[in-house]
Design a protein around this motif. Structure first.
Motif, PDB file in Angstrom:
ATOM      1  N   SER A 136     -36.348 -18.939 -10.799  1.00 56.40           N
ATOM      2  CA  SER A 136     -37.459 -18.921 -11.751  1.00 56.40           C
ATOM      3  C   SER A 136     -38.519 -17.903 -11.325  1.00 56.40           C
ATOM      4  O   SER A 136     -39.132 -17.242 -12.162  1.00 56.40           O
ATOM      5  CB  SER A 136     -38.071 -20.307 -11.902  1.00 56.40           C
ATOM      6  N   TYR A 137     -38.723 -17.741 -10.022  1.00 54.61           N
ATOM      7  CA  TYR A 137     -39.665 -16.752  -9.504  1.00 54.61           C
ATOM      8  C   TYR A 137     -39.188 -15.338  -9.836  1.00 54.61           C
ATOM      9  O   TYR A 137     -39.958 -14.506 -10.293  1.00 54.61           O
ATOM     10  CB  TYR A 137     -39.800 -16.943  -7.991  1.00 54.61           C
ATOM     11  N   GLU A 138     -37.883 -15.076  -9.633  1.00 58.02           N
ATOM     12  CA  GLU A 138     -37.322 -13.768  -9.966  1.00 58.02           C
ATOM     13  C   GLU A 138     -37.492 -13.464 -11.450  1.00 58.02           C
ATOM     14  O   GLU A 138     -37.841 -12.352 -11.827  1.00 58.02           O
ATOM     15  CB  GLU A 138     -35.835 -13.709  -9.617  1.00 58.02           C
ATOM     16  N   GLN A 139     -37.228 -14.457 -12.293  1.00 57.56           N
ATOM     17  CA  GLN A 139     -37.349 -14.265 -13.739  1.00 57.56           C
ATOM     18  C   GLN A 139     -38.792 -13.937 -14.127  1.00 57.56           C
ATOM     19  O   GLN A 139     -39.040 -13.057 -14.946  1.00 57.56           O
ATOM     20  CB  GLN A 139     -36.865 -15.514 -14.495  1.00 57.56           C
ATOM     21  N   ALA A 140     -39.742 -14.623 -13.523  1.00 61.81           N
ATOM     22  CA  ALA A 140     -41.154 -14.359 -13.820  1.00 61.81           C
ATOM     23  C   ALA A 140     -41.546 -12.944 -13.402  1.00 61.81           C
ATOM     24  O   ALA A 140     -42.258 -12.252 -14.127  1.00 61.81           O
ATOM     25  CB  ALA A 140     -42.037 -15.390 -13.116  1.00 61.81           C
ATOM     26  N   VAL A 141     -41.057 -12.499 -12.247  1.00 61.68           N
ATOM     27  CA  VAL A 141     -41.360 -11.136 -11.777  1.00 61.68           C
ATOM     28  C   VAL A 141     -40.745 -10.114 -12.723  1.00 61.68           C
ATOM     29  O   VAL A 141     -41.388  -9.129 -13.100  1.00 61.68           O
ATOM     30  CB  VAL A 141     -40.846 -10.929 -10.334  1.00 61.68           C
ATOM     31  N   LEU A 142     -39.500 -10.345 -13.148  1.00 70.00           N
ATOM     32  CA  LEU A 142     -38.847  -9.415 -14.068  1.00 70.00           C
ATOM     33  C   LEU A 142     -39.578  -9.337 -15.406  1.00 70.00           C
ATOM     34  O   LEU A 142     -39.762  -8.246 -15.957  1.00 70.00           O
ATOM     35  CB  LEU A 142     -37.392  -9.825 -14.291  1.00 70.00           C
TER      36      LEU A 142
END
Length: 102
Positions: free
Chosen positions: A60-66
């Motif tokens: 979820s953190y990766e998705q938010a950064v993307l």
């Protein structure tokens, strides 16, 4: 054929002592990176996380950064959300493209 899994343990206290007092997201990202490196080194072995919550938090953190980066790139004009791409591409040189059918 049996499917063997090798769990890669996650110890938050150990991760904090190794990486310092980073945020939980950064610690989880380090954990996921360790798993991905091991999976890449040993593709025939199924290496899995022992802490599904830490692994999911990183996703979820990766998705938010993307999503944040995509917004920034759109605002800066690096990428366009409504751009229409050509139906067909002309191979060859630039001169061939100019000389080709319209």
């Amino acid at each position: 054929m049996f499917g063997y899994q090798i769990p890669l343990p996650f110890d938050r206290e150990e991760q904090e002592s190794v990486h310092g007092h980073e945020s939980l997201e950064d610690i989880c990202a380090n954990y996921v990176q360790m798993i991905r490196v091991e999976q890449a080194c040993y593709p025939s072995i199924q290496i899995v996380p022992t802490d599904d919550d830490a692994y999911a938090l990183n996703a979820s953190y990766e998705q938010a950064v993307l999503e944040r980066k995509e917004r920034e790139f759109k605002e800066e004009g690096v990428i366009s959300s409504g751009k229409k791409y050509p139906d067909k591409y002309v191979s060859g040189s630039l001169h061939d493209a100019f000389d080709g059918p319209a």
